[in-house]
Design an enzyme around this catalytic site. Structure first.
Site, PDB file in Angstrom:
ATOM      1  N   SER A   1      47.624 -37.058   7.212  1.00  0.00           N
ATOM      2  CA  SER A   1      46.847 -37.689   8.284  1.00  0.00           C
ATOM      3  C   SER A   1      47.696 -38.786   8.902  1.00  0.00           C
ATOM      4  O   SER A   1      48.253 -39.629   8.194  1.00  0.00           O
ATOM      5  CB  SER A   1      45.553 -38.274   7.713  1.00  0.00           C
ATOM      6  OG  SER A   1      44.889 -39.010   8.724  1.00  0.00           O
TER       7      SER A   1
ATOM      8  N   GLY B   1      43.224 -35.442   8.701  1.00  0.00           N
ATOM      9  CA  GLY B   1      43.239 -34.987   7.313  1.00  0.00           C
ATOM     10  C   GLY B   1      42.042 -34.111   6.980  1.00  0.00           C
ATOM     11  O   GLY B   1      42.164 -33.109   6.263  1.00  0.00           O
ATOM     12  N   THR B   2      40.897 -34.461   7.509  1.00  0.00           N
ATOM     13  CA  THR B   2      39.678 -33.701   7.213  1.00  0.00           C
ATOM     14  C   THR B   2      39.829 -32.250   7.682  1.00  0.00           C
ATOM     15  O   THR B   2      39.537 -31.307   6.930  1.00  0.00           O
ATOM     16  CB  THR B   2      38.470 -34.365   7.912  1.00  0.00           C
ATOM     17  OG1 THR B   2      38.332 -35.696   7.400  1.00  0.00           O
ATOM     18  CG2 THR B   2      37.192 -33.587   7.678  1.00  0.00           C
TER      19      THR B   2
ATOM     20  N   ASN C   1      42.210 -41.678  -3.215  1.00  0.00           N
ATOM     21  CA  ASN C   1      42.026 -42.717  -2.215  1.00  0.00           C
ATOM     22  C   ASN C   1      41.247 -43.923  -2.728  1.00  0.00           C
ATOM     23  O   ASN C   1      41.289 -44.979  -2.120  1.00  0.00           O
ATOM     24  CB  ASN C   1      41.349 -42.152  -0.962  1.00  0.00           C
ATOM     25  CG  ASN C   1      40.151 -41.290  -1.279  1.00  0.00           C
ATOM     26  OD1 ASN C   1      40.249 -40.343  -2.055  1.00  0.00           O
ATOM     27  ND2 ASN C   1      39.022 -41.616  -0.704  1.00  0.00           N
TER      28      ASN C   1
ATOM     29  N   GLN D   1      47.064 -39.916   1.023  1.00  0.00           N
ATOM     30  CA  GLN D   1      47.308 -41.268   0.508  1.00  0.00           C
ATOM     31  C   GLN D   1      48.687 -41.426  -0.108  1.00  0.00           C
ATOM     32  O   GLN D   1      49.186 -42.547  -0.245  1.00  0.00           O
ATOM     33  CB  GLN D   1      46.244 -41.645  -0.535  1.00  0.00           C
ATOM     34  CG  GLN D   1      44.845 -41.780   0.019  1.00  0.00           C
ATOM     35  CD  GLN D   1      44.669 -42.990   0.919  1.00  0.00           C
ATOM     36  OE1 GLN D   1      45.477 -43.919   0.929  1.00  0.00           O
ATOM     37  NE2 GLN D   1      43.603 -42.994   1.700  1.00  0.00           N
TER      38      GLN D   1
ATOM     39  N   HIS E   1      46.901 -41.456  10.740  1.00  0.00           N
ATOM     40  CA  HIS E   1      46.464 -42.860  10.761  1.00  0.00           C
ATOM     41  C   HIS E   1      46.592 -43.559   9.416  1.00  0.00           C
ATOM     42  O   HIS E   1      46.374 -44.768   9.318  1.00  0.00           O
ATOM     43  CB  HIS E   1      45.051 -43.002  11.347  1.00  0.00           C
ATOM     44  CG  HIS E   1      43.914 -42.608  10.457  1.00  0.00           C
ATOM     45  ND1 HIS E   1      43.188 -43.522   9.749  1.00  0.00           N
ATOM     46  CD2 HIS E   1      43.361 -41.401  10.177  1.00  0.00           C
ATOM     47  CE1 HIS E   1      42.221 -42.903   9.074  1.00  0.00           C
ATOM     48  NE2 HIS E   1      42.310 -41.616   9.322  1.00  0.00           N
TER      49      HIS E   1
ATOM     50  N   CYS F   1      34.669 -43.920   3.687  1.00  0.00           N
ATOM     51  CA  CYS F   1      33.799 -42.809   4.061  1.00  0.00           C
ATOM     52  C   CYS F   1      32.454 -42.911   3.367  1.00  0.00           C
ATOM     53  O   CYS F   1      31.468 -42.376   3.836  1.00  0.00           O
ATOM     54  CB  CYS F   1      34.447 -41.491   3.701  1.00  0.00           C
ATOM     55  SG  CYS F   1      36.190 -41.471   4.055  1.00  0.00           S
TER      56      CYS F   1
ATOM     57  N   THR G   1      43.812 -26.958  23.096  1.00  0.00           N
ATOM     58  CA  THR G   1      44.961 -27.658  23.683  1.00  0.00           C
ATOM     59  C   THR G   1      45.353 -28.818  22.780  1.00  0.00           C
ATOM     60  O   THR G   1      44.507 -29.593  22.351  1.00  0.00           O
ATOM     61  CB  THR G   1      44.609 -28.162  25.095  1.00  0.00           C
ATOM     62  OG1 THR G   1      44.239 -27.032  25.879  1.00  0.00           O
ATOM     63  CG2 THR G   1      45.786 -28.879  25.737  1.00  0.00           C
TER      64      THR G   1
HETATM   65  C1  LIG Z   1      41.570 -40.523   4.925  1.00  0.00           C
HETATM   66  C2  LIG Z   1      41.635 -39.336   4.025  1.00  0.00           C
HETATM   67  C3  LIG Z   1      41.321 -38.043   4.481  1.00  0.00           C
HETATM   68  C4  LIG Z   1      40.765 -37.796   5.860  1.00  0.00           C
HETATM   69  O1  LIG Z   1      41.705 -37.954   6.866  1.00  0.00           O
HETATM   70  P1  LIG Z   1      41.161 -38.164   8.383  1.00  0.00           P
HETATM   71  O2  LIG Z   1      42.415 -38.061   9.204  1.00  0.00           O
HETATM   72  O3  LIG Z   1      40.567 -39.530   8.416  1.00  0.00           O
HETATM   73  O4  LIG Z   1      40.194 -37.076   8.654  1.00  0.00           O
HETATM   74  C5  LIG Z   1      41.473 -36.987   3.616  1.00  0.00           C
HETATM   75  N1  LIG Z   1      41.911 -37.172   2.375  1.00  0.00           N
HETATM   76  C6  LIG Z   1      42.212 -38.382   1.882  1.00  0.00           C
HETATM   77  C7  LIG Z   1      42.704 -38.522   0.483  1.00  0.00           C
HETATM   78  C8  LIG Z   1      42.076 -39.509   2.688  1.00  0.00           C
HETATM   79  O5  LIG Z   1      42.368 -40.716   2.188  1.00  0.00           O
END
Ligand SMILES: *Cc1c(COP(=O)(O)O)cnc(C)c1O
Length: 381
Positions: free
Chosen positions: A196, A70-71, A148, A176, A198, A322, A234
């Protein structure tokens, strides 16, 4: 006995995700760019995952760009637009994830103008605020679909309609929101959307940016030109395949899973508010993720409470994963204008579809007990 109530920090991978990733690592380890059969097999697995992720959002497969999470997807959206224009104005909110906020702060240092819209007391930014902030040089509006920390939902679809035809791009961080509410790119009217893996029972280190056809972004990473030139390197094939499976299962299961998480949350809160006095909810109820609860406790601080809860087997977090480990209060709760004691004692509980009602009741009893013990200890000091 351990109860996990931190599903906004990360989620447990589905067994189907683990199995698919293991199969790729063992039997399909080719480079998707290879022109031999090893490469073709890897490319086919990646294409299937792209269709699965696109299917979750109602997008076309060639509008999905895989990233490291996500980042990176947030950075690609914002830096990608900024890099095309070199100067201009960006509108965002003051309660975005650090991936958006810090990216915007960096761009301010590079000469871009950024407006950080303040939310109302429920954590929501209005379309009227966005409209008033628009300037002739506005390039981009970036607003998260769901927060989040407090789970507040932004009116992104309304803002999409507001911006239609104005030549301003719209990005939403939907990390989220996905899996807990309908997230369809056409209904939202967004040009870019962040995911994201995970956070939807997929693996860490994998995500995607949806980029609507004809949206021109500058890459952040330069190299071999993978992902149609937008994201070199890759591809993380095991992660991408796991993400694809997670996306397909989420698309099938989310209504039931969101209902289960909401039932657990509501059961927990009903029990806790009965058993523990002087607990308040941060943020509003009406436009909130079904699995989110953010609470403040009169007379307590969140760090010792988290520690007590962890020892008693309940995993929750302060503000967001975070920012925990750092002492500053949450920028989101600050933006709501909450008093000091509520910032200091805030705890986030985020439920998952795996949390049963029995677990929710048990967790509420444990939280009530630990709050009572900690208050007693604080009073004796
Ligand atoms: C967890 C999160 C991210 C970051 O995602 P990662 O895959 O952990 O880098 C970005 N935005 C929100 C709202 C999140 O909850």
């Amino acid at each position: 006995m351990r109860i996990y109530l931190d599903n906004s920090a990360t989620t447990k991978p589905y067994p189907e995700v683990v199995a698919a990733m293991q199969e790729v690592l063992q039997d399909n380890w080719g480079n998707p760019s290879g022109i031999h059969s090893f490469g073709r097999d890897a490319y086919d697995a990646m294409s299937a995952a792209r269709r699965q992720v696109a299917g979750l959002l109602g997008a076309e497969p060639d509008e999905i760009y895989f990233t490291s999470g996500g980042t990176e997807a947030d950075n690609l959206a914002i830096l990608g637009v900024a890099g095309r224009f070199q100067r201009g104005h960006i509108i965002t909110s003051s309660i975005e994830h650090a991936a958006v906020l810090n990216c915007c702060r960096y761009l301010e240092g590079q000469g871009f103008a950024v407006t950080y819209l303040p939310p109302d007391a429920e954590g929501i930014v209005s379309p009227a605020q966005v409209e008033q902030a628009l300037r002739p040089d506005t390039l981009l509006v970036s607003l998260m679909l769901a927060n989040n920390e407090i789970g507040s939902l932004q009116p992104v679809a309304e803002i999409g309609r507001l911006l239609a035809g104005r030549g301003v791009l719209l990005h939403t961080d939907a990390v989220q929101a996905v899996g807990k509410m309908p997230v369809q790119v056409a209904e939202l009217g967004v040009d870019m959307l962040t995911l994201s893996a995970h956070k939807i029972n997929g693996p860490k280190g994998c995500g995607a940016l949806y980029v609507r056809h004809q949206t021109d972004l500058q890459p952040v990473l330069w190299g071999g030109g993978q992902e149609r030139g937008l994201r070199s390197g890759t591809e993380n094939l095991p992660g991408i395949v796991g993400f694809g499976v997670a996306a397909e299962l989420t698309a099938q299961r989310w209504p039931e899973q969101a209902r289960q998480a909401a039932a657990a949350r509501d059961c927990f809160w009903q029990e806790l508010s009965r058993q523990a006095p002087d607990v308040v909810v941060n943020g509003g109820w009406a436009h909130r993720l079904p699995n989110n609860l953010n609470l403040s406790f009169v007379g307590l601080e969140s760090a010792p409470l988290l520690l007590f809860l962890d020892m008693a087997g309940v995993a929750v977090s302060a503000a967001s994963a975070c920012s925990s480990g750092r002492a500053e209060p949450s920028h989101v709760l600050q933006a709501l204008g909450l008093p000091e004691w509520r910032l200091k004692s805030a705890v986030r509980l985020t439920f998952g579809w795996e949390n049963t009602l029995a677990e929710a009741q048990q967790a509420a009893a444990i939280v009530a007990e630990q709050v009572r013990l900690l208050r007693q200890e604080t009073a004796e000091q």
